[in-house]
Structures are given as C-alpha cells and as structure tokens.
Write an enzyme that holds these catalytic residues in place. Structure first.
Site, short mmCIF file in Angstrom:
data_model
loop_
_atom_site.label_atom_id
_atom_site.label_comp_id
_atom_site.label_asym_id
_atom_site.label_seq_id
_atom_site.Cartn_x
_atom_site.Cartn_y
_atom_site.Cartn_z
CB CYS A 75 7.60 7.43 -64.21
SG CYS A 75 6.36 8.49 -63.47
CD GLU A 95 2.54 11.52 -71.14
OE1 GLU A 95 1.82 12.01 -72.04
OE2 GLU A 95 3.26 12.19 -70.37
CG ASN A 144 7.82 9.82 -70.18
OD1 ASN A 144 8.73 9.80 -71.00
ND2 ASN A 144 7.01 10.84 -70.04
CD GLU A 164 11.81 8.40 -62.90
OE1 GLU A 164 10.93 8.20 -63.77
OE2 GLU A 164 11.97 9.49 -62.33
N1 THU Z 1 7.53 11.45 -65.44
C1 THU Z 1 8.55 10.54 -65.47
O1 THU Z 1 8.64 9.70 -66.37
N2 THU Z 1 9.47 10.59 -64.48
C2 THU Z 1 9.54 11.56 -63.54
O2 THU Z 1 10.46 11.56 -62.75
C3 THU Z 1 8.50 12.59 -63.47
C4 THU Z 1 7.35 12.40 -64.39
C5 THU Z 1 6.59 11.45 -66.57
C6 THU Z 1 5.21 10.96 -66.29
C7 THU Z 1 4.42 11.67 -67.39
O3 THU Z 1 4.51 10.94 -68.58
C8 THU Z 1 5.15 12.96 -67.58
O4 THU Z 1 6.44 12.78 -67.03
C9 THU Z 1 4.49 14.17 -66.94
O5 THU Z 1 4.18 13.92 -65.62
#
Ligand code: THU
Length: 134
Positions: free
Chosen positions: A53, A44, A42, A55
C-alpha cells in the site's frame, strides 16, 4: 510546509502508483516530527498478496532515510476516500509520535481527518512489549 503542501505531495505521489490489477491509485505523504515529508505510492504484484500500500511505501521510504517518528499521514486517492487498511494502521501505529492524525481525500473533494487511535483502538504496539520504536 503546510497541510496544503502535504496534500499536494500525496496527490502527486499517486501518479506513481503501479496498480494494473485494481486500477485503484493511492498516494501517501507521511510527515515527520520536524515536518519533513516522505511520499509513497501503492505498487501491486501479479501475485496479488505481494502488493504494498501507499502508506507502507511511505513508511519504508522514511525508514530508509533514518526517520522513525511521524505525526500525520495524508492519503490521496482518485477513487474516493481511502482510509488505511488494517496492516497499514498497525504499521503506522508502530512509528506514531503522540496523537497521530490520518487525512484522506482526493484531488477534487474535501479531505477528512481522524486520529489513528480511532482507527485502531486498543492497539497492540511497542508499549505492549515495553519497547519504544526508536
Ligand atoms: N491501497 C492502498 O495503497 N492504501 C489504502 O489505504 C487502501 C488500499 C491499495 C492496495 C491495492 O494496490 C489497491 O489499493 C486496492 O486494494
């Protein structure tokens, strides 16, 4: 490669997470029909909504390498189990091959698995438009 290898790739990938706002690190290992893995983490953004994310990072990585059919994804998180968010479920659904399985776990504990069809029942996908994502 074994599922154990894929789990380790997902755990390694979370080390590349860029998550200065949530401190919620996630790594993903997406597996092609032929067993080839593609990882993602992930990342941000100061404009929070621009966050991607793990995935979808892995899907992007695979797509950029010309791959579009995936059988499973391993999602590693060091803050507990991380089932994919709604947007990621929809994106994974677009490129699933057969019964796609989602695994989630962390470096310390046991992993859990669920079929994507349980996480996204009655999905709207390429078939709904008489299309295949190939
Ligand atoms: N996030 C993911 O990368 N995958 C998930 O399945 C759930 C959430 C990340 C997005 C963000 O950077 C952080 O987790 C908090 O939401």
């Amino acid at each position: 490669m074994t599922d154990c290898d894929y789990r380790h790739l997902a755990i390694q990938a979370l080390e590349n997470s860029y998550s200065p706002y949530s401190h919620f690190r996630v790594g993903a290992c997406l597996v092609c029909e032929d067993g080839t893995p593609f990882t993602g983490a992930n990342f941000e953004n100061a404009s929070y909504g621009a966050t991607i994310c793990a995935e979808r990072c892995a899907v992007s990585n695979a797509i950029a390498h010309g791959r579009r059919r995936f059988t499973k994804v391993f999602i590693a998180c060091d803050s507990g189990y991380a089932w994919p968010c709604g947007i990621c479920r929809q994106v994974l659904n677009e490129f699933k091959s057969g019964e796609f399985t989602v695994y989630t776990g962390d470096p310390e504990n046991e992993w859990k698995a669920l079929p994507l069809s349980a996480l996204l029942p009655e999905s709207f996908g390429p078939e709904s438009l008489d299309m295949r994502a190939d």
